[in-house]
Design a protein around this motif. Structure first.
Motif, PDB file in Angstrom:
ATOM      1  N   PRO A 169       0.821  -1.215   0.000  1.00  0.00           N
ATOM      2  CA  PRO A 169       0.000   0.000   0.000  1.00  0.00           C
ATOM      3  C   PRO A 169       0.855   1.265   0.000  1.00  0.00           C
ATOM      4  O   PRO A 169       1.886   1.334   0.662  1.00  0.00           O
ATOM      5  CB  PRO A 169      -0.815  -0.115   1.293  1.00  0.00           C
ATOM      6  CG  PRO A 169      -0.808  -1.568   1.631  1.00  0.00           C
ATOM      7  CD  PRO A 169       0.531  -2.085   1.165  1.00  0.00           C
ATOM      8  N   PHE A 170       0.405   2.243  -0.755  1.00  0.00           N
ATOM      9  CA  PHE A 170       1.051   3.555  -0.760  1.00  0.00           C
ATOM     10  C   PHE A 170       0.709   4.266   0.544  1.00  0.00           C
ATOM     11  O   PHE A 170      -0.446   4.291   0.968  1.00  0.00           O
ATOM     12  CB  PHE A 170       0.561   4.380  -1.947  1.00  0.00           C
ATOM     13  CG  PHE A 170       1.162   5.759  -2.030  1.00  0.00           C
ATOM     14  CD1 PHE A 170       2.394   5.965  -2.605  1.00  0.00           C
ATOM     15  CD2 PHE A 170       0.474   6.861  -1.516  1.00  0.00           C
ATOM     16  CE1 PHE A 170       2.949   7.235  -2.690  1.00  0.00           C
ATOM     17  CE2 PHE A 170       1.016   8.136  -1.590  1.00  0.00           C
ATOM     18  CZ  PHE A 170       2.270   8.315  -2.179  1.00  0.00           C
ATOM     19  N   VAL A 171       1.721   4.829   1.192  1.00  0.00           N
ATOM     20  CA  VAL A 171       1.511   5.532   2.455  1.00  0.00           C
ATOM     21  C   VAL A 171       1.306   7.016   2.177  1.00  0.00           C
ATOM     22  O   VAL A 171       2.151   7.656   1.534  1.00  0.00           O
ATOM     23  CB  VAL A 171       2.706   5.327   3.404  1.00  0.00           C
ATOM     24  CG1 VAL A 171       2.521   6.144   4.683  1.00  0.00           C
ATOM     25  CG2 VAL A 171       2.857   3.854   3.743  1.00  0.00           C
ATOM     26  N   ASP A 172       0.207   7.540   2.627  1.00  0.00           N
ATOM     27  CA  ASP A 172      -0.100   8.955   2.445  1.00  0.00           C
ATOM     28  C   ASP A 172       0.923   9.777   3.217  1.00  0.00           C
ATOM     29  O   ASP A 172       1.017   9.656   4.444  1.00  0.00           O
ATOM     30  CB  ASP A 172      -1.511   9.250   2.968  1.00  0.00           C
ATOM     31  CG  ASP A 172      -1.966  10.671   2.636  1.00  0.00           C
ATOM     32  OD1 ASP A 172      -1.137  11.601   2.742  1.00  0.00           O
ATOM     33  OD2 ASP A 172      -3.144  10.847   2.287  1.00  0.00           O
ATOM     34  N   PRO A 173       1.708  10.612   2.533  1.00  0.00           N
ATOM     35  CA  PRO A 173       2.740  11.381   3.243  1.00  0.00           C
ATOM     36  C   PRO A 173       2.167  12.380   4.235  1.00  0.00           C
ATOM     37  O   PRO A 173       2.844  12.790   5.174  1.00  0.00           O
ATOM     38  CB  PRO A 173       3.500  12.090   2.106  1.00  0.00           C
ATOM     39  CG  PRO A 173       2.540  12.123   0.966  1.00  0.00           C
ATOM     40  CD  PRO A 173       1.699  10.900   1.087  1.00  0.00           C
ATOM     41  N   GLY A 174       0.928  12.765   4.034  1.00  0.00           N
ATOM     42  CA  GLY A 174       0.314  13.728   4.949  1.00  0.00           C
ATOM     43  C   GLY A 174      -0.128  13.112   6.262  1.00  0.00           C
ATOM     44  O   GLY A 174       0.075  13.684   7.336  1.00  0.00           O
ATOM     45  N   PRO A 189      -1.397   3.987   5.521  1.00  0.00           N
ATOM     46  CA  PRO A 189      -1.493   3.295   4.226  1.00  0.00           C
ATOM     47  C   PRO A 189      -2.824   3.593   3.548  1.00  0.00           C
ATOM     48  O   PRO A 189      -3.862   3.705   4.200  1.00  0.00           O
ATOM     49  CB  PRO A 189      -1.394   1.812   4.608  1.00  0.00           C
ATOM     50  CG  PRO A 189      -0.801   1.795   5.980  1.00  0.00           C
ATOM     51  CD  PRO A 189      -1.251   3.051   6.645  1.00  0.00           C
ATOM     52  N   THR A 190      -2.774   3.715   2.234  1.00  0.00           N
ATOM     53  CA  THR A 190      -3.994   3.916   1.455  1.00  0.00           C
ATOM     54  C   THR A 190      -4.464   2.575   0.908  1.00  0.00           C
ATOM     55  O   THR A 190      -3.847   1.535   1.152  1.00  0.00           O
ATOM     56  CB  THR A 190      -3.742   4.893   0.297  1.00  0.00           C
ATOM     57  OG1 THR A 190      -2.808   4.281  -0.617  1.00  0.00           O
ATOM     58  CG2 THR A 190      -3.144   6.200   0.803  1.00  0.00           C
ATOM     59  N   ASP A 191      -5.576   2.606   0.178  1.00  0.00           N
ATOM     60  CA  ASP A 191      -6.095   1.363  -0.391  1.00  0.00           C
ATOM     61  C   ASP A 191      -5.542   1.108  -1.787  1.00  0.00           C
ATOM     62  O   ASP A 191      -6.021   0.222  -2.490  1.00  0.00           O
ATOM     63  CB  ASP A 191      -7.626   1.388  -0.421  1.00  0.00           C
ATOM     64  CG  ASP A 191      -8.178   2.562  -1.227  1.00  0.00           C
ATOM     65  OD1 ASP A 191      -7.365   3.382  -1.726  1.00  0.00           O
ATOM     66  OD2 ASP A 191      -9.410   2.660  -1.355  1.00  0.00           O
TER      67      ASP A 191
END
Length: 794
Positions: free
Chosen positions: A495-500, A504-506
């Protein structure tokens, strides 16, 4: 017949059992049908349905993981069930005699239930008011142990397997009687010795022989066998480590009983009685799981996770008795661990140095080894870790190693490795390298570079601006897809991790990178698995064939039968010619001018290889991927703390600092060469594969007609007809006025690129100025860098 009043109740129960069993008690035969149904099993089995089949399944056995030579790495078993079943021939006669002497002297006379012994025990126990003599035969004890350790799946079932009730005793007796009708005595005795506990986690005679005497069960002597047989009565009371005197006295009782039953003679008995306990100091336990694997701990954990993904359950591994022959090469592991620790000591705070090595192949990519400077373990105070550092993605990335994927994509789109890349100066503002709001960000280089470099030289020298410029042509999504195809499979699943938010995103890293057109991908900012990076080199060395990085050579069950493993199939992910071209394009990194040249020179490297260094922004991590035809290895050095800082690498071990200076050509490359140089010393020197002309000079769509020497008008017309835009500049030259004396690029170009023609003015240029002193302060090596590897990824 009359009995004393205090014996009436127990003997009445015995007679009831005899009625139900249909056996002879005291010379009287009782029909088996008499009294059936009087007692029912509390587990739900009626007396009529109890069968010896209930105890005929396989015992829980220890699974062993070995290296490629067959030497054990680790063992897996359920708590207190470290067991390796052996055959009757693998157990010494002394051990068989000792257990019979002390636990069931009438074993070879009774038919599963010793009614005479039971009467005697009932009388003795009732007279004393406590349990002084046991009545169960070895066959009955086997049934009880089987119900406890094998059949019982819940705590309730385990309690029922040991509760003191007539129903359980009756069930054991019935099964024991049936077993005796279908199995020879020696088989029953062997089953018993394989299942019974000997304390301190040793289940079965094989584990006990190793634990207490560091031997095998076939070599157990009379005093050793007597000690083990005596412990069965109470593994805690007769523990030879905690209670050596009690254990010695109990052992001697067993020896005396062996003598009294004429299993040994007086001389043997006296010799055995005079023998010290002889228990190993310390005991020789077999640790459970990967914590006992030492430096192979990370590899061991990868084996478990790999098999779990292939469909094996932990219960299967802990009970199945498999022999898992792995691909681990001990020599690779030893050299790798030595090199890792030499560069970064195991207790260096906040810094980890990790490496994996994979052997290429058209049908299988074998993981030869993986390790970390960090010690595998659970003691955080000692800076140990059980996290899969050499195979799990490292969040800080691999830096410019990812330029490999941009280069491979460019080849697939028609370029060749001789293509002359444009190298914009440091500070180049690319339209696709933005701050997310559409505003271009300047791209920095580490050092000065020629305005154009061949793709091969650009990979060796690693100017960031050139690859951002190249990515403008390839596009970001195809580069991401190329990375996944060549081996970075976790990019498509992690999962891509939201830097803000830090959550983890979906969506996966690959999905977000492509959707947001993140041009920084070519600079290696994405979380990277060292193992997958190593497998990229194996894919290229295998002529473009990707295979999963497999740690499994073979698996056999407890009977020696092969067990299939479901592994992802190998794939031809790029054209063989493209892969071979990339192997060559990466062939200058260790040569003078390459970013790994210094590290290669330190070990006297002298064979062809392919390699690429990488350093992330702010120098928080650095990486090196290198491969030869025999093996591929990747190294990442990074700050593994929760709040990573830049790393300084100015001699000695890297350490966190305010402004880092680590590069891929330093610790990572030095680790790689330190590992590979001794490993390959006895291996043949193999050349890099030849390059097809298509991937050398590019495809037809990238070929630029050579118009040097043509008149300007004819040259322009030929180029425009071939689909190229043309620009002209006048240069002083002795050639006839209007003649093309140069073109840039020449040979091949990016589709849509403008071809600049240099046209002669017909004027001879003035002579050069008189020679003067060169006082520009350059160090003369032509690389213009600051001693790093040229991978400051901006």
């Amino acid at each position: 017949m009359s009995f004393p009043r205090h014996l009436a109740r127990p003997i009445g129960l015995l007679l009831g059992l005899g009625l139900l069993a249909g056996v002879v008690v005291g010379g009287m035969a009782f029909p088996i049908t008499a009294g059936l149904g009087l007692i029912a099993s509390d587990t739900g089995d009626s007396v009529n349905t109890v069968s010896a089949d209930l105890v005929d399944g396989p015992l829980p056995q220890t699974t062993t993981v070995t290296d490629s030579a067959g030497a054990p790495i680790a063992r897996f078993f359920e708590q207190n069930q470290n067991r390796r079943s052996v055959t009757a021939a693998e157990i010494s006669p002394a051990m068989k005699a000792a257990i019979v002497a002390v636990e069931d002297r009438r074993f070879y006379q009774h038919q599963g239930v010793d009614w005479q012994g039971t009467l005697r025990a009932l009388a003795a126990n009732s007279a004393s008011g406590e349990i002084q003599q046991g009545a169960s035969t070895l066959t009955q004890q086997y049934v009880k142990n089987y119900m406890l350790y094998v059949a019982a799946e819940t705590e309730t079932e385990r309690l029922k397997a040991t509760e003191q009730t007539p129903a359980r005793k009756l069930k054991e007796a019935q099964i024991a009687l049936q077993m005796e009708q279908s199995l020879p005595k020696d088989e029953i005795l062997t089953r018993y010795l394989n299942i019974v506990s000997f304390g301190n986690g040793a289940a079965g005679i094989a584990s006990a022989a190793r634990l207490y005497f560091n031997t095998t069960p076939d070599k157990l002597t009379v005093p050793q066998a007597a000690l083990l047989a005596g412990m069965v009565n109470s593994t805690s009371a007769f523990d030879p480590v905690r209670h050596p005197q009690a254990a010695l006295e109990r052992r001697n009782i067993v020896i005396q009983q062996m003598r009294d039953q004429q299993m040994i003679d007086e001389a043997q008995a006296q010799a055995a009685l005079a023998t010290p306990l002889g228990v190993a100091e310390p005991l020789v336990p077999q640790p459970n799981g990967c914590n006992g694997a030492g430096d192979a701990g990370f590899f061991c954990k990868y084996v478990v996770e790999y098999l779990t993904e292939a469909g094996f359950s932990l219960e299967q591994l802990n009970r199945g008795g498999y022999t898992i022959k792995s691909t681990l090469d001990r020599n690779v592991l030893q050299q790798m661990k030595a090199a890792l620790d030499a560069e970064v000591p195991p207790k260096q705070p906040n810094v980890a140095n990790v490496m994996s090595v994979v052997a290429p192949g058209q049908e299988k990519h074998r993981v030869l080894g993986m390790a970390s400077s960090r010690t595998f373990g659970l003691d955080a105070e000692e800076l140990e870790t059980s996290y899969g550092l050499p195979y799990e993605p490292v969040n800080l990335g691999a830096g410019s190693v990812y330029k490999i994927f941009t280069a491979a994509t460019a080849l697939e789109k028609g370029l060749g490795i001789n293509y002359q890349l444009t190298v914009p100066p440091s500070g180049y503002a690319s339209p696709i390298y933005t701050d997310g709001g559409g505003r271009p960000l300047p791209v920095a280089n580490s050092g000065d570079y020629a305005p154009r470099l061949s793709l091969t030289d650009a990979l060796a020298q690693s100017p960031n601006t050139a690859f951002i410029k190249l990515e403008e042509f390839t596009g970001v999504p195809p580069v991401v897809d190329m990375a996944v195809r060549l081996g970075m499979r976790s990019l498509a699943t992690t999962p891509f991790v939201d830097p803000g938010t830090g959550r983890p995103t979906d969506r996966s890293i690959a999905e977000v990178t492509k959707a947001q057109n993140l041009a920084s991908f070519t600079l290696g900012v994405s979380p990277t698995s060292v193992l997958e990076l190593s497998n990229v080199g194996a894919t290229l060395s295998s002529h473009g064939t990707w295979c999963p990085p497999s740690p499994i050579e073979s698996i056999t069950d407890s009977e020696g039968n092969p067990v299939p493993v479901t592994e992802a199939p190998c794939e031809q992910v790029v054209e063989p010619g493209l892969a071979d071209a990339m192997v060559n394009a990466l062939g200058k990194d260790e040569l003078p001018g390459g970013t790994a040249a210094r590290a290669a020179g330190e070990v006297g490297w002298n064979r062809p290889m392919s390699g690429k260094t990488g350093t992330t922004q702010q120098h928080k991590s650095a990486a090196f991927l290198g491969f030869v035809p025999q093996m591929s290895g990747a190294v990442i050095t990074f700050d593994n703390s929760r709040a990573p800082r830049p790393l300084c690498d100015s001699g000695g071990a890297p350490f966190p600092c305010r402004s880092g200076n680590i590069f891929g050509g330093k610790t990572p490359a030095e680790t790689w060469f330190g590992t590979m140089q001794p490993l390959l010393a006895s291996q043949p020197v193999l050349p890099l594969p030849p390059v097809e002309d298509r991937y050398l000079e590019g495809g037809a769509e990238s070929r630029v007609p050579d118009v040097i020497g043509d008149p300007e008008n004819e040259a322009r017309e030929e180029l425009e007809e071939a689909g190229w835009a043309v620009s002209v500049r006048s240069v002083d030259n002795a050639a006839e006025r209007g003649t093309v004396v140069g073109q840039n690029p020449n040979g091949s170009a990016l589709p849509g690129e403008t071809i600049e023609l240099s046209v002669s003015s017909g004027t001879v240029p003035p002579p050069p100025a008189a020679p003067g002193e060169d006082d520009d302060g350059d160090d003369g090596d032509g690389d213009g860098d600051d001693g790093g590897d040229g991978d400051d990824d901006g």
